[in-house]
Design a protein around this motif. Structure first.
Motif, PDB file in Angstrom:
ATOM      1  N   LEU A 112       0.839  -1.208   0.000  1.00 43.59           N
ATOM      2  CA  LEU A 112       0.000   0.000   0.000  1.00 43.59           C
ATOM      3  C   LEU A 112       0.866   1.248   0.000  1.00 43.59           C
ATOM      4  CD1 LEU A 112      -3.053  -0.455   2.422  1.00 43.59           C
ATOM      5  CD2 LEU A 112      -3.089  -0.037  -0.045  1.00 43.59           C
ATOM      6  N   LEU A 113       1.940   1.222   0.799  1.00 39.73           N
ATOM      7  CA  LEU A 113       2.840   2.375   0.871  1.00 39.73           C
ATOM      8  C   LEU A 113       3.470   2.642  -0.496  1.00 39.73           C
ATOM      9  CD1 LEU A 113       4.324   4.538   2.493  1.00 39.73           C
ATOM     10  CD2 LEU A 113       6.011   2.803   3.129  1.00 39.73           C
ATOM     11  N   ALA A 114       3.889   1.572  -1.174  1.00 33.82           N
ATOM     12  CA  ALA A 114       4.486   1.735  -2.502  1.00 33.82           C
ATOM     13  C   ALA A 114       3.486   2.343  -3.477  1.00 33.82           C
ATOM     14  CB  ALA A 114       4.984   0.388  -3.023  1.00 33.82           C
ATOM     15  N   PHE A 115       2.221   1.853  -3.439  1.00 35.50           N
ATOM     16  CA  PHE A 115       1.186   2.414  -4.315  1.00 35.50           C
ATOM     17  C   PHE A 115       0.935   3.881  -3.994  1.00 35.50           C
ATOM     18  CE2 PHE A 115      -0.288  -1.997  -5.312  1.00 35.50           C
ATOM     19  CZ  PHE A 115      -0.245  -1.871  -6.701  1.00 35.50           C
ATOM     20  N   ALA A 116       0.967   4.224  -2.694  1.00 37.95           N
ATOM     21  CA  ALA A 116       0.760   5.624  -2.300  1.00 37.95           C
ATOM     22  C   ALA A 116       1.856   6.506  -2.879  1.00 37.95           C
ATOM     23  CB  ALA A 116       0.734   5.741  -0.777  1.00 37.95           C
ATOM     24  N   CYS A 117       3.111   6.066  -2.776  1.00 36.10           N
ATOM     25  CA  CYS A 117       4.228   6.864  -3.284  1.00 36.10           C
ATOM     26  C   CYS A 117       4.186   6.976  -4.813  1.00 36.10           C
ATOM     27  CB  CYS A 117       5.549   6.245  -2.837  1.00 36.10           C
ATOM     28  SG  CYS A 117       5.862   6.382  -1.062  1.00 36.10           S
ATOM     29  N   ILE A 118       3.820   5.884  -5.484  1.00 37.55           N
ATOM     30  CA  ILE A 118       3.714   5.931  -6.943  1.00 37.55           C
ATOM     31  C   ILE A 118       2.606   6.889  -7.361  1.00 37.55           C
ATOM     32  CG2 ILE A 118       3.131   4.589  -9.005  1.00 37.55           C
ATOM     33  CD1 ILE A 118       4.442   2.157  -7.562  1.00 37.55           C
ATOM     34  N   ALA A 454       3.973  10.442   2.866  1.00 36.58           N
ATOM     35  CA  ALA A 454       5.024   9.985   1.953  1.00 36.58           C
ATOM     36  C   ALA A 454       4.626  10.236   0.503  1.00 36.58           C
ATOM     37  CB  ALA A 454       5.293   8.496   2.178  1.00 36.58           C
ATOM     38  N   ALA A 455       3.335  10.085   0.206  1.00 40.67           N
ATOM     39  CA  ALA A 455       2.858  10.364  -1.163  1.00 40.67           C
ATOM     40  C   ALA A 455       3.068  11.832  -1.513  1.00 40.67           C
ATOM     41  CB  ALA A 455       1.378   9.998  -1.291  1.00 40.67           C
ATOM     42  N   THR A 456       2.803  12.729  -0.565  1.00 41.17           N
ATOM     43  CA  THR A 456       2.995  14.158  -0.836  1.00 41.17           C
ATOM     44  C   THR A 456       4.475  14.477  -1.021  1.00 41.17           C
ATOM     45  OG1 THR A 456       3.164  14.791   1.512  1.00 41.17           O
ATOM     46  CG2 THR A 456       0.960  14.699   0.564  1.00 41.17           C
TER      47      THR A 456
END
Length: 630
Positions: A112-118, A454-456
């Protein structure tokens, strides 16, 4: 084919030069992985990263022109665009995600974290593309970093020579660090340290008449321990001066590249241990060994030295405050640039700049923005079980709006000053998100807010990187649309690489430790903990914030943050960084700035890559051996 003036063969090209090719993208991926691992590792040590575009351009010449015999400048430009897009995660992820590990909240969904960052990266790129023509073509913002990369691309011969020098630096740094790590793995420095406390003097009495001056390097070994050289012990200096050098060519390389720009960081460290510490000692304010033992028990440590007390309980909290105060003051000082950015958006809308045929179709950007925003909503809602639909959507909407605004602000800042208050913008974003999630419970609030935060941060890193690369493309005659496609094509790789790397490094070394201080992540973790628990050293934080704000108010970009890093980081890192800074200043003065740029910087970049790759390699080895029980 035709003969060149030197008698060799050269290609007569008809039609357009190759630009967005499969070769350029694949080479960009490979270089991006190499640079991102190195820069991510360096970021966890020093607290700041390098955009990597110039390194990618130099390495690109070595691969595309030197090995593959391809001679298109704009193809190399695409390669460096892709590589620097991958490297955007070295700041986007490393400035935010380490906070989860430092706070002990590792029970999150990494996918989920990886998808958020992408998703954040896609939003950052899509939001900034419509402003390219306004900021670069019309306003002609400088973007010094982009100009530097264009200079490399326009000098193909110099580019190949730089690639050779860079590889020399890689080999030197990797070899020495490999030897150092291998000796540490065998426990040789500890054995030498133990041996030194017994009959070392007797050995030296024997060696001096036999070996003469050659016995001196052997004598120095008694002061080497755990990748540090205790020069203060050699010279008999007081312990509180903390004259212990961190043995790292990577740190020397970063100091050389920074040059005079790193002096403020250096001054911060020296002010702590070579100015304030002696004053405290003179006034009798430093604790005695008995008091240190009591303090150690209070903070849950086995023992505590005077330098450890100064770093962990005095200078580090003040440094955290300086980082926060300096970042917030930087945003306040950037208000004129913020207004300018808003006017740029208005002008772009009125002139239809975003509809140019040189850009990606605006409707496609709308689709990308909508899709990435939906992914961010899903991530926010599902980040923790306790997150409700409404609260999750609010977080995602606020995160998307912050990405749009912060990306524009930072692109304007870096275009005019080559400095951006990314850390401050991330702190503000996560603070807002923590306030929204406070009712969920401490663990849930931390995980969900850092995921969206992290996404921001990733979005801001991608937006500023793309504008630097587009400035380079503008100067070398590239087609913006193809660079934009290259940036999108690489957005997915960096977050996956960096999140995996964080797990490996945390298991091997521990994030937030002396080995990997992760300054930006620690600041974010301290702020989150302070908001949720309220048990922080408020006076030290406030004092630091005031000093950081005052330093930033001088108008020198990032001054409060740079000096704050000097306060925060272990002094051994500052001392080693000083070596690189002094070497650069001397090189500029004696050999000239041109020599430093053409010879010194490529070698320094190689030192960073060599040690970074070996350091990560040993971390992977340690984790694998740990899993095997070796």
């Amino acid at each position: 084919m035709a003969k060149s003036e030197h008698g060799g063969e050269r290609i007569i090209r008809r039609g357009p030069y190759p630009e967005l090719t499969l070769t350029a993208v694949l080479v960009g991926y490979a270089l991006g992985i190499l640079i991102t691992i190195s820069m991510g590792y360096a970021c966890l040590i020093l607290g700041f990263s390098h955009e990597g575009s110039e390194l990618a351009a130099i390495l690109g010449f070595g691969v595309l022109r030197g090995i593959l015999r391809r001679n298109s400048i704009i193809e190399n430009n695409i390669s460096q665009t892709v590589a620097s897009s991958v490297n955007g995660a070295s700041a986007g992820v490393m400035f935010s995600v380490p906070a989860l590990f430092i706070l002990g909240e590792t029970d999150f969904n990494p996918y989920l974290l990886a998808f958020a960052c992408i998703a954040g990266g896609v939003l950052g790129i899509a939001f900034i593309i419509p402003l390219r023509k306004q900021m670069i073509d019309f306003e002609r913002l400088t973007y010094p970093g982009g100009v530097a990369v264009a200079t490399v691309l326009k000098s193909p011969g110099a580019g190949i020579n730089k690639a050779r020098l860079l590889i020399m630096g890689v080999v030197l740094s990797a070899t020495l660090y490999l030897i150092q790590k291998t000796l540490n793995q065998w426990g040789l420095p500890d054995a030498m340290w133990t041996w030194a406390s017994h009959d070392f003097d007797g050995l030296m009495d024997y060696l001096r008449p036999q070996c003469g001056i050659l016995s001196r390097p052997v004598a120095a070994l008694r002061y080497v321990r755990h990748e540090h050289f205790h020069l203060g012990s050699v010279l008999g200096l007081p312990e509180y001066l903390n004259a212990v050098w961190f043995m790292s060519l990577l740190t020397v390389g970063i100091g050389f590249i920074a040059g005079k720009g790193g002096l403020c960081f250096v001054i911060g460290g020296y002010a702590c241990y070579w100015v304030l510490a002696p004053i405290l000692a003179k006034m009798g304010l430093l604790p005695s060994p008995e008091q240190l033992q009591v303090i150690a028990e209070q903070v849950g440590a086995k023992s505590l030295t005077t330098p450890g007390y100064l770093n962990k309980l005095l200078f580090r909290p003040v440094g955290i405050g300086m980082l926060v105060g300096g970042a917030l003051a930087g945003i306040a000082l950037a208000l004129p640039l913020i207004l300018s950015a808003i006017r740029s958006m208005q002008s772009a809308a009125k002139t239809g700049a975003s509809m140019s045929k040189d850009e990606m179709p605006i409707k496609l950007l709308y689709v990308g923005i909508l899709g990435a925003a939906v992914v961010l909503c899903i991530v926010a809602v599902t980040s923790v079980e306790e997150m409700g639909l409404v609260r999750g959507i609010i977080m995602a909407v606020l995160g998307t709006l912050w990405i749009w605004m912060a990306g524009v602000i930072l692109s304007e800042c870096i275009g005019r000053t080559n400095w951006s208050p990314m850390s401050g913008m991330t702190l503000i974003a996560v603070t807002i998100l923590i306030v929204i999630t406070r009712g969920l419970g401490e663990k849930q609030a931390i995980i969900s807010s850092v995921m969206v935060g992290a996404a921001t941060c990733m979005a801001m890193a991608q937006a500023t990187d793309l504008m630097l690369d587009l400035k380079t493309g503008y100067l070398v005659g590239a087609i913006p649309k193809r660079q934009q496609i290259g940036q999108f094509l690489a957005t997915w790789l960096g977050p996956i690489l960096m999140i995996a790397l964080l797990f490996v490094l945390h298991k091997a070394y521990g994030l937030g430790s002396d080995k990997l201080p992760a300054p930006q992540g620690t600041v974010l973790a301290s702020m989150i903990k302070g908001i949720l628990e309220g048990n922080v050293p408020v006076f030290k934080y406030m004092a630091g914030a005031g000093m950081g704000a005052l330093l930033s108010a001088t108008g020198i970009g990032g001054l409060g943050i740079q000096v704050g890093l000097g306060f925060y980081l272990p002094f051994g890192i500052v001392l080693t960084y000083t070596i690189g800074t002094v070497l650069r200043i001397v090189s500029d003065k004696v050999k000239g700035q041109h020599y430093s740029e053409q010879v010194g910087i490529p070698i320094a970049a190689g030192l960073i890559i060599g040690e970074g790759v070996v350091g990560v390699g040993f971390a992977v080895y340690s984790v694998i051996m740990g899993m095997k029980g070796g």
